[in-house]
Design an enzyme around this catalytic site. Structure first.
Site, PDB file in Angstrom:
ATOM      1  N   LYS A 135     -15.943  -7.989   5.810  1.00 32.67           N
ATOM      2  CA  LYS A 135     -15.205  -8.409   6.803  1.00 32.67           C
ATOM      3  C   LYS A 135     -14.795  -7.799   8.559  1.00 32.67           C
ATOM      4  CE  LYS A 135     -11.876  -7.496   2.610  1.00 32.67           C
ATOM      5  NZ  LYS A 135     -10.982  -6.889   2.128  1.00 32.67           N
ATOM      6  N   HIS A 155       1.296  -1.431   0.134  1.00 31.75           N
ATOM      7  CA  HIS A 155      -0.289   0.894   0.037  1.00 31.75           C
ATOM      8  C   HIS A 155       1.308   1.224   0.073  1.00 31.75           C
ATOM      9  CE1 HIS A 155      -3.121  -2.786   2.612  1.00 31.75           C
ATOM     10  NE2 HIS A 155      -3.604  -1.841   0.975  1.00 31.75           N
ATOM     11  N   ARG A 206      -2.674  -5.782  -7.961  1.00 31.33           N
ATOM     12  CA  ARG A 206      -1.398  -7.171  -7.973  1.00 31.33           C
ATOM     13  C   ARG A 206      -1.801  -7.763  -9.275  1.00 31.33           C
ATOM     14  NH1 ARG A 206      -3.695  -7.757  -1.642  1.00 31.33           N
ATOM     15  NH2 ARG A 206      -4.981  -7.676  -2.684  1.00 31.33           N
ATOM     16  N   SER A 223      -3.238  -7.488   2.726  1.00 32.26           N
ATOM     17  CA  SER A 223      -3.183  -7.106   4.715  1.00 32.26           C
ATOM     18  C   SER A 223      -4.153  -9.179   5.192  1.00 32.26           C
ATOM     19  CB  SER A 223      -4.804  -6.096   4.614  1.00 32.26           C
ATOM     20  OG  SER A 223      -4.079  -5.011   4.384  1.00 32.26           O
TER      21      SER A 223
HETATM   22  O1  PNS Z   1      -8.619  -2.680   0.636  1.00 29.45           O
HETATM   23  P1  PNS Z   1     -10.074  -3.396  -0.407  1.00 29.45           P
HETATM   24  O2  PNS Z   1     -11.076  -3.747   0.737  1.00 29.45           O
HETATM   25  O3  PNS Z   1      -9.668  -3.955  -1.409  1.00 29.45           O
HETATM   26  O4  PNS Z   1     -10.726  -1.915  -0.629  1.00 29.45           O
HETATM   27  C1  PNS Z   1     -12.268  -1.312  -0.698  1.00 29.45           C
HETATM   28  C2  PNS Z   1     -13.168  -0.076  -0.994  1.00 29.45           C
HETATM   29  C3  PNS Z   1     -13.146  -0.459   0.004  1.00 29.45           C
HETATM   30  C4  PNS Z   1     -12.014   0.137  -1.754  1.00 29.45           C
HETATM   31  C5  PNS Z   1     -14.531  -0.763  -1.752  1.00 29.45           C
HETATM   32  O5  PNS Z   1     -14.843  -1.845  -0.552  1.00 29.45           O
HETATM   33  C6  PNS Z   1     -15.524   0.581  -1.186  1.00 29.45           C
HETATM   34  O6  PNS Z   1     -15.218   1.118  -2.216  1.00 29.45           O
HETATM   35  N1  PNS Z   1     -15.916   0.546   0.063  1.00 29.45           N
HETATM   36  C7  PNS Z   1     -17.142   2.340  -0.567  1.00 29.45           C
HETATM   37  C8  PNS Z   1     -18.121   1.226  -0.480  1.00 29.45           C
HETATM   38  C9  PNS Z   1     -18.634   1.699  -1.712  1.00 29.45           C
HETATM   39  O7  PNS Z   1     -18.601   2.102  -2.879  1.00 29.45           O
HETATM   40  N2  PNS Z   1     -19.270   0.259  -2.955  1.00 29.45           N
HETATM   41  C10 PNS Z   1     -19.795   0.343  -4.347  1.00 29.45           C
HETATM   42  C11 PNS Z   1     -18.541   0.111  -4.689  1.00 29.45           C
HETATM   43  S1  PNS Z   1     -18.668  -0.031  -7.050  1.00 29.45           S
END
Ligand code: PNS
Length: 160
Positions: free
Chosen positions: A40, A16, A89, A127
Site C-alpha cells: 500500500k 483502532h 471486523r 483507514s
Molecule cells: O493494518 P494492516 O495493514 O492490516 O496491518 C498489517 C500488518 C502490518 C499487521 C502486517 O502486514 C504485518 O504483520 N506486517 C509485518 C511483516 C510480516 O511479518 N509479514 C508476515 C505476516 S504473516
C-alpha cells in the site's frame, strides 16, 4: 503480560482506538506498532502515524507507540512480548487474518495471536474508506479521533 498491536494505522481510526483501549485493559503493557505495508502507498509517513497514535493514546498509561519494519515475529520477541493483538471486523477479515496468524505461529509457536472483535458501531470502518470519504470532502466526525480529523481537514476541507 506484554502484547503487540501491529498495523498500518494510515491513519488510526476510532475502530483502532477502541481495540487499543480494550486490549490495554486485558494486557499489562500494549505496544502499538506502525508497520509499513509494502502493498500500500501510505498517505501519512511512519513518523506522522506514530505522532497521531501517541496523541490519541496519551490518556492510556500502559500503551506505548513504536514503529518497525520487516517481519513482525522477531519484533515481537525483541520487545519481550508473546502475544499479537489483532482486531476483527467482518468475516471478510477472517481469511487474511487466519493465514497471517497461522504463518506467525509457524515462525514462532511460542507467540499467540489474540483477536478482539470490533464494536458493532465500527464494523464497517477502515483507514482506506476514511481516506476516500475525506479526500472527496465528506465528513468523518466520530469515525476518527479529533486529532486525526484535524489533519485530514487540513488536507481536504469538508464540502458542506
Ligand atoms: O493494518 P494492516 O495493514 O492490516 O496491518 C498489517 C500488518 C502490518 C499487521 C502486517 O502486514 C504485518 O504483520 N506486517 C509485518 C511483516 C510480516 O511479518 N509479514 C508476515 C505476516 S504473516
Amino acid at each position: 503480560m506484554r502484547a503487540v498491536y501491529p498495523g498500518s494505522f494510515d491513519p488510526v481510526t476510532a475502530g483502532h482506538l477502541d481495540i487499543i483501549e480494550r486490549a490495554a485493559r486485558i494486557f499489562d503493557h500494549l505496544v502499538v506498532t506502525v508497520f509499513n505495508n509494502p502493498g500500500k502507498e501510505p498517505l501519512f509517513s511512519v513518523e506522522e502515524r506514530v505522532a497521531m497514535l501517541r496523541e490519541v493514546t496519551s490518556h492510556i498509561p500502559n500503551v506505548e507507540v513504536d514503529s518497525s519494519r520487516g517481519l513482525l515475529i522477531p519484533y515481537v520477541r525483541k520487545v519481550g512480548a508473546r502475544v499479537i493483538v489483532k482486531g476483527l471486523r467482518a468475516m471478510s477479515d477472517f481469511d487474511y487474518e487466519f493465514r497471517m496468524a497461522l504463518m506467525n505461529k509457524k515462525l514462532d509457536p511460542g507467540v499467540e495471536t489474540v483477536f478482539i472483535l470490533t464494536s458493532s458501531q465500527y464494523a464497517y470502518l477502515s483507514s482506506s474508506l476514511i481516506k476516500e470519504v475525506a479526500s472527496l470532502g465528506g465528513c468523518v466526525t466520530g469515525l476518527v479521533p479529533p486529532a486525526v480529523e484535524r489533519r485530514l481537514r487540513q488536507m481536504w476541507p469538508v464540502v458542506e
